[in-house]
Design a protein around this motif. Structure first.
Motif, PDB file in Angstrom:
ATOM      1  N   UNK A   1       0.804  -1.215   0.000  1.00  0.00           N
ATOM      2  CA  UNK A   1       0.000   0.000   0.000  1.00  0.00           C
ATOM      3  C   UNK A   1       0.837   1.266   0.000  1.00  0.00           C
ATOM      4  N   UNK A   2       2.155   1.130  -0.128  1.00  0.00           N
ATOM      5  CA  UNK A   2       3.016   2.309  -0.213  1.00  0.00           C
ATOM      6  C   UNK A   2       2.818   2.990  -1.563  1.00  0.00           C
ATOM      7  N   UNK A   3       2.835   4.321  -1.547  1.00  0.00           N
ATOM      8  CA  UNK A   3       2.588   5.110  -2.756  1.00  0.00           C
ATOM      9  C   UNK A   3       3.897   5.758  -3.198  1.00  0.00           C
ATOM     10  N   UNK A   4       4.171   5.666  -4.496  1.00  0.00           N
ATOM     11  CA  UNK A   4       5.372   6.261  -5.066  1.00  0.00           C
ATOM     12  C   UNK A   4       4.970   7.179  -6.213  1.00  0.00           C
TER      13      UNK A   4
ATOM     14  N   UNK B   1      -0.190   2.692 -11.499  1.00  0.00           N
ATOM     15  CA  UNK B   1       0.415   1.373 -11.586  1.00  0.00           C
ATOM     16  C   UNK B   1       0.208   0.712 -10.226  1.00  0.00           C
ATOM     17  N   UNK B   2      -0.410  -0.458 -10.200  1.00  0.00           N
ATOM     18  CA  UNK B   2      -0.613  -1.171  -8.940  1.00  0.00           C
ATOM     19  C   UNK B   2      -0.132  -2.601  -9.105  1.00  0.00           C
ATOM     20  N   UNK B   3       0.532  -3.097  -8.064  1.00  0.00           N
ATOM     21  CA  UNK B   3       0.992  -4.472  -8.049  1.00  0.00           C
ATOM     22  C   UNK B   3      -0.229  -5.388  -8.069  1.00  0.00           C
ATOM     23  N   UNK B   4      -0.102  -6.562  -8.688  1.00  0.00           N
ATOM     24  CA  UNK B   4      -1.257  -7.466  -8.741  1.00  0.00           C
ATOM     25  C   UNK B   4      -1.648  -7.988  -7.369  1.00  0.00           C
TER      26      UNK B   4
END
Length: 128
Positions: A66-69, A95-98
């Motif tokens: 849930x970290x935002x970059x 872009x989000x991890x699956x």
């Protein structure tokens, strides 16, 4: 024992299947003959005096925790909100991890909607 012979019959030519085949060929050729070719239109665009838009899309990455970059810089949710208010982008790529829980993605999408940023792209990689 007397064998009976059948009278000799002339071969028949059945026209119905031939007509069906010829009709199908005719329709195929008619479709090809009357198909319009691709027409390109050349347009002379008007010119004007104005600033060139330098508003590039903002890339937001959300990892599985849930970290935002933004780019490669890790930011908090409040920092993201301030950044988006300041930058006021027209397009945002998310872009989000699956493995990222949907609640984190939904939180960012809700923020974008709140800030009236409607050019949102949910980016995924191509299979294969």
């Amino acid at each position: 024992m007397k064998l009976s012979r059948k009278p000799f019959e002339e071969p028949k030519l059945v026209l119905i299947p031939i007509v069906d085949v010829l009709l199908a060929v005719f329709l195929f050729l008619a479709i090809l003959a009357f198909k319009e070719p691709f027409i390109s239109v050349f347009v002379q665009l008007p010119s004007g005096n104005g600033e060139k838009l330098h508003n590039l899309p903002v890339n937001i990455l959300i990892d599985a925790k849930g970290d935002i970059f933004i780019g490669k810089k890790k930011v908090s949710f409040e920092e993201l909100k301030g950044f988006l208010k300041e930058k006021n982008p027209t397009t945002v790529n998310v872009y989000a991890d699956e493995r990222t829980p949907y609640k984190y993605v939904a939180k960012v999408l809700s923020l974008l909607q709140e800030l009236k940023i409607y050019g949102v792209n949910l980016v995924m990689k191509k299979k294969g």
